[in-house]
Design an enzyme around this catalytic site. Structure first.
Site, PDB file in Angstrom:
ATOM      1  N   GLY A   1       7.113  -9.082  31.508  1.00 29.31           N
ATOM      2  CA  GLY A   1       8.530  -9.130  31.145  1.00 29.31           C
ATOM      3  C   GLY A   1       9.270  -7.987  31.811  1.00 29.31           C
ATOM      4  O   GLY A   1       8.649  -6.995  32.238  1.00 29.31           O
TER       5      GLY A   1
ATOM      6  N   GLY B   1      12.905  -7.351  30.740  1.00 33.05           N
ATOM      7  CA  GLY B   1      14.207  -7.297  30.071  1.00 33.05           C
ATOM      8  C   GLY B   1      14.486  -5.927  29.481  1.00 33.05           C
ATOM      9  O   GLY B   1      13.939  -4.918  29.956  1.00 33.05           O
ATOM     10  N   GLY B   2      15.317  -5.888  28.450  1.00 27.59           N
ATOM     11  CA  GLY B   2      15.751  -4.619  27.853  1.00 27.59           C
ATOM     12  C   GLY B   2      14.591  -3.793  27.333  1.00 27.59           C
ATOM     13  O   GLY B   2      14.478  -2.592  27.647  1.00 27.59           O
TER      14      GLY B   2
ATOM     15  N   SER C   1      15.400  -5.387   9.277  1.00 26.65           N
ATOM     16  CA  SER C   1      15.965  -4.034   9.292  1.00 26.65           C
ATOM     17  C   SER C   1      16.519  -3.560   7.937  1.00 26.65           C
ATOM     18  O   SER C   1      16.265  -2.415   7.550  1.00 26.65           O
ATOM     19  CB  SER C   1      17.036  -3.913  10.371  1.00 26.65           C
ATOM     20  OG  SER C   1      16.413  -3.992  11.618  1.00 26.65           O
TER      21      SER C   1
ATOM     22  N   ASP D   1      14.351   3.027  21.028  1.00 21.83           N
ATOM     23  CA  ASP D   1      13.222   2.131  21.347  1.00 21.83           C
ATOM     24  C   ASP D   1      12.139   2.890  22.134  1.00 21.83           C
ATOM     25  O   ASP D   1      10.944   2.678  21.931  1.00 21.83           O
ATOM     26  CB  ASP D   1      13.692   0.919  22.176  1.00 21.83           C
ATOM     27  CG  ASP D   1      14.443  -0.100  21.325  1.00 21.83           C
ATOM     28  OD1 ASP D   1      14.212  -0.161  20.102  1.00 21.83           O
ATOM     29  OD2 ASP D   1      15.274  -0.840  21.889  1.00 21.83           O
TER      30      ASP D   1
ATOM     31  N   LYS E   1      23.261  -4.551  23.204  1.00 20.42           N
ATOM     32  CA  LYS E   1      22.812  -3.186  23.528  1.00 20.42           C
ATOM     33  C   LYS E   1      23.564  -2.577  24.717  1.00 20.42           C
ATOM     34  O   LYS E   1      23.770  -1.370  24.772  1.00 20.42           O
ATOM     35  CB  LYS E   1      21.301  -3.159  23.786  1.00 20.42           C
ATOM     36  CG  LYS E   1      20.479  -3.274  22.503  1.00 20.42           C
ATOM     37  CD  LYS E   1      18.984  -3.142  22.784  1.00 20.42           C
ATOM     38  CE  LYS E   1      18.185  -3.370  21.518  1.00 20.42           C
ATOM     39  NZ  LYS E   1      16.733  -3.237  21.710  1.00 20.42           N
TER      40      LYS E   1
ATOM     41  N   GLY F   1       3.969  -5.094  17.393  1.00 21.45           N
ATOM     42  CA  GLY F   1       5.222  -4.350  17.531  1.00 21.45           C
ATOM     43  C   GLY F   1       5.761  -3.709  16.256  1.00 21.45           C
ATOM     44  O   GLY F   1       6.828  -3.083  16.284  1.00 21.45           O
TER      45      GLY F   1
HETATM   46  P1  NDP Z   1      15.317  -9.594  26.855  1.00 21.45           P
HETATM   47  O1  NDP Z   1      16.008 -10.881  26.654  1.00 21.45           O
HETATM   48  O2  NDP Z   1      16.078  -8.445  27.383  1.00 21.45           O
HETATM   49  O3  NDP Z   1      14.086  -9.838  27.872  1.00 21.45           O
HETATM   50  C1  NDP Z   1      13.166 -10.868  27.662  1.00 21.45           C
HETATM   51  C2  NDP Z   1      12.118 -10.890  28.790  1.00 21.45           C
HETATM   52  O4  NDP Z   1      11.191 -11.927  28.460  1.00 21.45           O
HETATM   53  C3  NDP Z   1      12.684 -11.209  30.155  1.00 21.45           C
HETATM   54  O5  NDP Z   1      11.992 -10.489  31.142  1.00 21.45           O
HETATM   55  C4  NDP Z   1      12.386 -12.713  30.311  1.00 21.45           C
HETATM   56  O6  NDP Z   1      12.128 -13.099  31.631  1.00 21.45           O
HETATM   57  C5  NDP Z   1      11.093 -12.846  29.538  1.00 21.45           C
HETATM   58  N1  NDP Z   1      10.950 -14.202  28.988  1.00 21.45           N
HETATM   59  C6  NDP Z   1      11.654 -14.752  27.986  1.00 21.45           C
HETATM   60  N2  NDP Z   1      11.244 -16.010  27.758  1.00 21.45           N
HETATM   61  C7  NDP Z   1      10.255 -16.250  28.649  1.00 21.45           C
HETATM   62  C8  NDP Z   1       9.410 -17.368  28.908  1.00 21.45           C
HETATM   63  N3  NDP Z   1       9.514 -18.501  28.203  1.00 21.45           N
HETATM   64  N4  NDP Z   1       8.494 -17.255  29.890  1.00 21.45           N
HETATM   65  C9  NDP Z   1       8.364 -16.120  30.598  1.00 21.45           C
HETATM   66  N5  NDP Z   1       9.147 -15.021  30.405  1.00 21.45           N
HETATM   67  C10 NDP Z   1      10.072 -15.098  29.438  1.00 21.45           C
HETATM   68  O7  NDP Z   1      14.614  -9.271  25.459  1.00 21.45           O
HETATM   69  P2  NDP Z   1      14.116  -7.839  24.915  1.00 21.45           P
HETATM   70  O8  NDP Z   1      13.378  -7.153  26.000  1.00 21.45           O
HETATM   71  O9  NDP Z   1      15.208  -7.133  24.239  1.00 21.45           O
HETATM   72  O10 NDP Z   1      13.094  -8.306  23.750  1.00 21.45           O
HETATM   73  C11 NDP Z   1      11.886  -8.949  24.070  1.00 21.45           C
HETATM   74  C12 NDP Z   1      10.986  -9.031  22.848  1.00 21.45           C
HETATM   75  O11 NDP Z   1      10.631  -7.739  22.404  1.00 21.45           O
HETATM   76  C13 NDP Z   1      11.611  -9.743  21.638  1.00 21.45           C
HETATM   77  O12 NDP Z   1      10.639 -10.554  21.047  1.00 21.45           O
HETATM   78  C14 NDP Z   1      11.979  -8.608  20.717  1.00 21.45           C
HETATM   79  O13 NDP Z   1      11.951  -8.992  19.352  1.00 21.45           O
HETATM   80  C15 NDP Z   1      10.854  -7.628  21.014  1.00 21.45           C
HETATM   81  N6  NDP Z   1      11.249  -6.243  20.713  1.00 21.45           N
HETATM   82  C16 NDP Z   1      10.488  -5.558  19.800  1.00 21.45           C
HETATM   83  C17 NDP Z   1      10.807  -4.262  19.498  1.00 21.45           C
HETATM   84  C18 NDP Z   1       9.967  -3.528  18.501  1.00 21.45           C
HETATM   85  O14 NDP Z   1      10.429  -2.509  17.999  1.00 21.45           O
HETATM   86  N7  NDP Z   1       8.775  -3.977  18.211  1.00 21.45           N
HETATM   87  C19 NDP Z   1      11.955  -3.560  20.112  1.00 21.45           C
HETATM   88  C20 NDP Z   1      12.668  -4.369  21.075  1.00 21.45           C
HETATM   89  C21 NDP Z   1      12.320  -5.674  21.354  1.00 21.45           C
HETATM   90  P3  NDP Z   1      13.313 -13.337  32.716  1.00 21.45           P
HETATM   91  O15 NDP Z   1      13.659 -11.967  33.214  1.00 21.45           O
HETATM   92  O16 NDP Z   1      12.674 -14.195  33.731  1.00 21.45           O
HETATM   93  O17 NDP Z   1      14.446 -14.004  31.960  1.00 21.45           O
END
Ligand code: NDP
Length: 286
Positions: A126, A128-129, A16, A102, A66, A248
């Site tokens: 996935g 997550g956030g 960043s 985002d 966040k 990304g």
């Molecule tokens: P979160 O921690 O909020 O969510 C991660 C998700 O990935 C969850 O659903 C989790 O599953 C799943 N996950 C993590 N590890 C595993 C695994 N080993 N096997 C299966 N599922 C898995 O993270 P974010 O959503 O904030 O970020 C995710 C990715 O996106 C990161 O790599 C981040 O760098 C990238 N990102 C890129 C952006 C860009 O601008 N290009 C912007 C924002 C994020 P579970 O729910 O089961 O825990």
């Protein structure tokens, strides 16, 4: 001098500062600084007290804060509120206002790669956030159907509810990997929103190669939110089947440019050369 920062923990080798400095250079802004501030949750309150009285003009917020910052703000825009995630805070006098860019970054990357959403079918790996931002963009763009594949079913349910809250007309299905492969011929784009495959674990993929073989074809775009490595194992597997791929990086650049527009005002998004910023970051990652 205007002061900006990225707040999170850990921040390691965040791109960043490099990215924001490249944006300021392009815009010929020479009175702005951008740095990282690594903070644990128990220090957020003290940081925001200083921020509010002029310590910074704006901050970006990343994992794991966040949602944590929301109670410390005076106002949160409706989209960030819906996602319960703020990645940009703007200080106006002594008021702190939260936004989420985002969504804008993801929408920009799709449209600049000519992936249209309306009436299309999409898959999100996935929940997550970042998956919430992706889901909200598909819902707002009037996708016909979204399939969600996630390790933890409860989080997939939460994402389903969010998509249907934004747009009840979108059909949302929770699937396993086999179920996802069965949708192959209908899918316009499959988005990996997990961190699986991110350096240093670059050999990992969120889907087994047999599933990728069934899922991808030249008609189905593979989008990975991960940008380091530039070509993840997931994108490489999709490419092997002739699928167009998007990493990304463009999303990262676009969300940052939108943050700068919130902080500085004016029509910055239209005046920035996004491709040149992507090239700057590619050089830093390679
Ligand atoms: P979160 O921690 O909020 O969510 C991660 C998700 O990935 C969850 O659903 C989790 O599953 C799943 N996950 C993590 N590890 C595993 C695994 N080993 N096997 C299966 N599922 C898995 O993270 P974010 O959503 O904030 O970020 C995710 C990715 O996106 C990161 O790599 C981040 O760098 C990238 N990102 C890129 C952006 C860009 O601008 N290009 C912007 C924002 C994020 P579970 O729910 O089961 O825990």
């Amino acid at each position: 001098m205007k002061r900006f920062a990225l707040l999170g923990e850990p921040l390691g080798h965040s791109l960043s500062p490099l990215l924001h400095k490249a944006i300021y250079r392009q815009l010929e802004i020479d009175d702005a600084s951008y740095r990282t501030v690594e903070l644990a949750e128990d220090r957020l309150k003290a940081f925001f007290s200083g921020f509010r009285v002029g310590g910074f003009d704006g901050v970006n917020v990343t994992v794991p804060h966040k949602a944590n910052v929301i109670p410390l703000l005076d106002e949160v825009d409706p989209k960030a509120q819906l996602l319960n995630a703020v990645n940009t805070v703007h200080r106006i006098d002594n008021r702190l206002i939260g936004h989420n860019t985002d969504l804008l970054g993801f929408a920009y990357s799709l449209s600049s790669n000519e992936v249209s959403i309306a009436g299309g079918e999409f898959a999100i790996i996935g929940a997550g956030g970042s998956a919430q931002a992706v889901g909200a963009v598909f819902a707002e763009g009037e996708a016909k159907q979204v399939s969600i594949l996630n390790r933890t079913p409860e989080r997939a349910e939460t994402l389903k509810r969010l998509i249907q809250e934004v747009n009840p007309a979108v059909k949302v299905e929770l699937v396993d990997a086999q179920g996802l492969a069965k949708r192959a011929k209908y899918l316009d784009c499959v988005v990996n929103t997990t961190s699986v495959g991110m350096a240093p674990n670059s050999k990992e993929t969120p889907l087994e190669s047999a599933i990728c073989e069934q899922l991808f074809s030249p008609e189905t775009v593979a989008f990975d939110l991960v940008y380091n490595p530039l070509k993840t194992a997931f994108l490489a597997a999709a490419e092997k089947q002739g699928a167009p791929t998007i990493n990304g990086l463009q999303m990262l650049v676009a969300q940052a440019v939108h943050s700068v527009e919130i902080w500085m005002g004016g029509n910055i998004v239209a005046h920035v050369d996004m491709n040149s910023l992507v090239r700057d970051l590619e050089k830093a990652i390679k």
